[in-house]
Design an enzyme around this catalytic site. Structure first.
Site, PDB file in Angstrom:
ATOM      1  N   HIS A 131      82.060  11.086  27.102  1.00  0.00           N
ATOM      2  CA  HIS A 131      82.925  12.033  26.356  1.00  0.00           C
ATOM      3  C   HIS A 131      82.467  12.393  25.246  1.00  0.00           C
ATOM      4  O   HIS A 131      83.302  13.173  24.588  1.00  0.00           O
ATOM      5  CB  HIS A 131      84.169  11.268  26.588  1.00  0.00           C
ATOM      6  CG  HIS A 131      84.796  11.232  28.031  1.00  0.00           C
ATOM      7  ND1 HIS A 131      85.468  12.344  28.375  1.00  0.00           N
ATOM      8  CD2 HIS A 131      84.380  10.433  29.101  1.00  0.00           C
ATOM      9  CE1 HIS A 131      85.898  11.906  29.650  1.00  0.00           C
ATOM     10  NE2 HIS A 131      85.284  10.903  30.084  1.00  0.00           N
ATOM     11  N   ASP A 136      81.878  16.773  17.825  1.00  0.00           N
ATOM     12  CA  ASP A 136      82.924  16.499  18.542  1.00  0.00           C
ATOM     13  C   ASP A 136      82.395  16.640  20.062  1.00  0.00           C
ATOM     14  O   ASP A 136      81.648  17.629  20.004  1.00  0.00           O
ATOM     15  CB  ASP A 136      83.997  17.115  18.527  1.00  0.00           C
ATOM     16  CG  ASP A 136      85.464  16.455  18.763  1.00  0.00           C
ATOM     17  OD1 ASP A 136      85.530  15.588  19.417  1.00  0.00           O
ATOM     18  OD2 ASP A 136      86.549  16.713  18.139  1.00  0.00           O
TER      19      ASP A 136
HETATM   20  C1  GDG Z   1      87.212  12.218  23.328  1.00  0.00           C
HETATM   21  C2  GDG Z   1      86.164  12.919  22.580  1.00  0.00           C
HETATM   22  C3  GDG Z   1      86.463  14.924  24.108  1.00  0.00           C
HETATM   23  C4  GDG Z   1      96.475  14.091  19.447  1.00  0.00           C
HETATM   24  N1  GDG Z   1      97.501  13.876  18.812  1.00  0.00           N
HETATM   25  C5  GDG Z   1      98.674  13.818  19.421  1.00  0.00           C
HETATM   26  C6  GDG Z   1      98.207  13.883  20.818  1.00  0.00           C
HETATM   27  N2  GDG Z   1      96.786  14.240  20.662  1.00  0.00           N
HETATM   28  C7  GDG Z   1      96.075  14.310  21.930  1.00  0.00           C
HETATM   29  C8  GDG Z   1      95.743  15.853  21.871  1.00  0.00           C
HETATM   30  C9  GDG Z   1      94.391  15.757  22.734  1.00  0.00           C
HETATM   31  C10 GDG Z   1      94.046  14.287  22.476  1.00  0.00           C
HETATM   32  O1  GDG Z   1      94.699  13.482  21.901  1.00  0.00           O
HETATM   33  C11 GDG Z   1      92.702  14.365  21.523  1.00  0.00           C
HETATM   34  O2  GDG Z   1      91.621  14.821  22.318  1.00  0.00           O
HETATM   35  P1  GDG Z   1      90.110  15.241  21.636  1.00  0.00           P
HETATM   36  O3  GDG Z   1      89.477  16.137  22.501  1.00  0.00           O
HETATM   37  O4  GDG Z   1      90.657  16.300  20.503  1.00  0.00           O
HETATM   38  O5  GDG Z   1      89.538  14.158  20.996  1.00  0.00           O
HETATM   39  P2  GDG Z   1      89.356  12.454  21.313  1.00  0.00           P
HETATM   40  O6  GDG Z   1      90.471  11.731  21.420  1.00  0.00           O
HETATM   41  O7  GDG Z   1      88.245  12.015  20.005  1.00  0.00           O
HETATM   42  O8  GDG Z   1      88.700  12.411  22.739  1.00  0.00           O
HETATM   43  C12 GDG Z   1      86.350  14.427  22.583  1.00  0.00           C
HETATM   44  C13 GDG Z   1      87.545  14.108  24.849  1.00  0.00           C
HETATM   45  O9  GDG Z   1      87.232  12.638  24.510  1.00  0.00           O
HETATM   46  C14 GDG Z   1      87.631  14.223  26.248  1.00  0.00           C
HETATM   47  O10 GDG Z   1      86.504  14.194  26.940  1.00  0.00           O
HETATM   48  O11 GDG Z   1      87.041  16.115  24.149  1.00  0.00           O
HETATM   49  O12 GDG Z   1      85.456  15.180  22.121  1.00  0.00           O
HETATM   50  O13 GDG Z   1      85.976  12.670  21.238  1.00  0.00           O
HETATM   51  O14 GDG Z   1      94.860  15.812  24.041  1.00  0.00           O
HETATM   52  O15 GDG Z   1      96.427  16.689  21.984  1.00  0.00           O
HETATM   53  N3  GDG Z   1      99.037  13.778  21.839  1.00  0.00           N
HETATM   54  C15 GDG Z   1     100.163  13.664  21.587  1.00  0.00           C
HETATM   55  N4  GDG Z   1     100.811  13.407  20.351  1.00  0.00           N
HETATM   56  C16 GDG Z   1     100.148  13.561  19.146  1.00  0.00           C
HETATM   57  O16 GDG Z   1     100.554  13.386  18.076  1.00  0.00           O
HETATM   58  N5  GDG Z   1     101.125  13.661  22.774  1.00  0.00           N
END
Ligand code: GDG
Length: 459
Positions: A157, A365
């Site tokens: 990921h 990322d």
């Molecule tokens: C890893 C990889 C890859 C955030 N704040 C709140 C909230 N979130 C949710 C977002 C989004 C998720 O968390 C974050 O996803 P990301 O993709 O931005 O990042 P990582 O957590 O670092 O995830 C990344 C992912 O895995 C999947 O393969 O894309 O590159 O690092 O869904 O919305 N959700 C809620 N409240 C918040 O305040 N409900």
């Protein structure tokens, strides 16, 4: 039909509260498990005094979870140590933050072996096992050593670092060699796949057939680019829910006619929050005529709070936002609203929709799902503009965003100005193309593409 066994570091029992940790990924994996009558195995997030391999099974809505508790030393060395302080920084190109410690490496290996021993008896000969992410690189190899001949898949990921960076990891060669236990390895982008392939070829002497298969000794592994998506339809519907509409109304009201920019990120140095604030500060400094028409809402729920680098970045961001607000705020306006807590997904969807600009500027990322959520939540008649880092995996699919180098404060400043001035026609054109790709390559497409490929692989 083969059963599917999914393994990830953390497993949340189905039907739990919306904490944000259980986003689209959990939903997609649960859908895969329902289709294949599978089991989801991993750490419960709880501690125990003595690891015995005791499994807690829970069943809800056709999904069975099987979780184990870990000892304090395991949590410290495997999770806080090797996963969060060694692999995470290194794989996000931050060797300056990576800690190389044999205790961490030993704990990581031990926990992976424990998982393998505990999981092995649950795996039937025809089952297909799909392992998620960097916490569990050696799990496939540990299962093979216990005699598993099952089809084994692995999905990464996060980014895969360039070959020369990875050579700084003392265990790099063993780690990459262990990945040849898998039949299929998935990456979000061609760039991460290529970096993996180059290490395997040039450091280990693996052979590449030019058509997706790498061979090392008597093991062959197929590599596949398979970008993860969100459940775009569900997210678009969420943005029309009552909670979202209420959040939208509140935001518009409190914006008082100004354009809102939104950032939503776990508080993590890879997300480029300091650089984002500096880029915005540059905009405020260089464009006095534009500055009072805009403000930034940054939502940054803390993560990995026991790790020192994460405490340090929190302190720096508080200081920086305070400094910027101190320098530019007026009686009726503050440039940055900086919030250190999470919100339910439906509220988040409404906030995205109220934002004229989505600011997604990670330094590195694997993919970045926030960029996709921002697009899915927009009003098709009057969508906002996505400003996206070139160094997010999502940039390979989202070329209609305004792409920036997040290290350049000037580029961020120019992009904000451009987005604020972009007319509706161009915003709609860009958004339609972005939304097409977010809808086409959604999370269901992602898991189907990966599981279909894995089911096809022959051991
Ligand atoms: C890893 C990889 C890859 C955030 N704040 C709140 C909230 N979130 C949710 C977002 C989004 C998720 O968390 C974050 O996803 P990301 O993709 O931005 O990042 P990582 O957590 O670092 O995830 C990344 C992912 O895995 C999947 O393969 O894309 O590159 O690092 O869904 O919305 N959700 C809620 N409240 C918040 O305040 N409900």
């Amino acid at each position: 039909m083969s059963r599917l066994i999914i393994v990830s570091n953390r497993v949340h029992a189905p039907g739990g509260p919306d904490t944000g940790a259980q986003g689209g990924l959990a939903v997609a994996l649960q859908a895969a498990l329902k289709q294949y009558r599978g089991i989801w195995f991993g750490w419960s997030g709880e501690r125990t005094d003595n690891y015995t391999g005791q499994i807690t099974f829970q069943r809800s809505d056709d999904v069975t979870t099987a979780t184990v508790d870990l000892e304090d030393q395991d949590i410290e060395e495997y999770y806080n140590g090797y996963a969060n302080r060694t692999l995470w920084p290194l794989f996000h190109y931050r060797i300056d933050l990576a800690e190389y410690d044999r205790g961490f490496a030993g704990g990581y290996k031990r926990v992976n072996e424990r998982f393998a021993e505990t999981l092995r008896p649950l795996v039937e000969p025809d089952d297909v096992v799909w392992i998620q992410d960097y916490h569990l690189f050696p799990l496939g190899d540990a299962l093979r050593k216990l005699g598993s001949r099952n089809r084994l898949g692995f999905f990464l990921h996060i980014p895969w670092p360039p070959r020369r960076l990875l050579t700084t990891l003392p265990e790099a060669e063993d780690l990459v060699r262990s990945l040849f236990a898998y039949d299929l390895i998935g990456f979000h982008t061609d760039e991460w796949l290529t970096s993996f392939r180059e290490f395997a070829q040039h450091e280990l002497g693996a052979k590449w057939d030019g058509r997706g298969v790498l061979t090392l000794g008597n093991r062959r592994v197929r590599l596949q680019t398979c970008p993860i998506g969100i459940d775009a339809k569900e997210f678009a519907a969420l943005s029309a829910s009552d909670a979202a509409m209420e959040a939208h109304r509140q935001m518009i009201e409190s914006a008082n006619g100004r354009a809102m920019m939104i950032g939503v990120d776990r508080l993590d140095y890879s997300k480029g929050l300091e650089e984002r604030f500096c880029g915005y500060e540059r905009f405020l400094r260089d464009r006095p005529d534009e500055r009072k028409h805009v403000f930034l809402l940054q939502i940054a729920p803390p993560s990995r709070v026991t790790v020192e680098t994460y405490q340090a970045i929190r302190g720096r961001l508080e200081a920086l936002s305070g400094q910027i607000n101190g320098a530019y705020a007026d009686v009726d306006w503050v440039p940055i609203r900086y919030v250190n807590k999470g919100y339910p997904r439906d509220v988040l969807a409404g906030i995205y929709r109220a934002a004229r600009i989505g600011l997604v500027t990670p330094l590195r990322d694997g993919m970045n799902l926030v960029a996709k959520e921002y697009v899915a939540a927009q009003d098709p008649e009057d969508p906002g503009v996505l400003i996206l880092s070139r160094f997010a995996g999502a940039a390979e699919q989202m070329e209609d965003a305004v792409l920036v180098n997040p290290h350049s404060a000037e580029e961020i400043s120019d992009a904000i100005s451009l987005a604020l001035r972009m007319d509706r026609k161009e915003r709609v054109q860009r958004w339609r193309r972005l939304m097409d790709s977010v809808t086409r390559e959604d999370v269901l497409w992602w898991r189907k593409t990966f599981t279909d490929a894995l089911m096809r692989e022959r051991v």
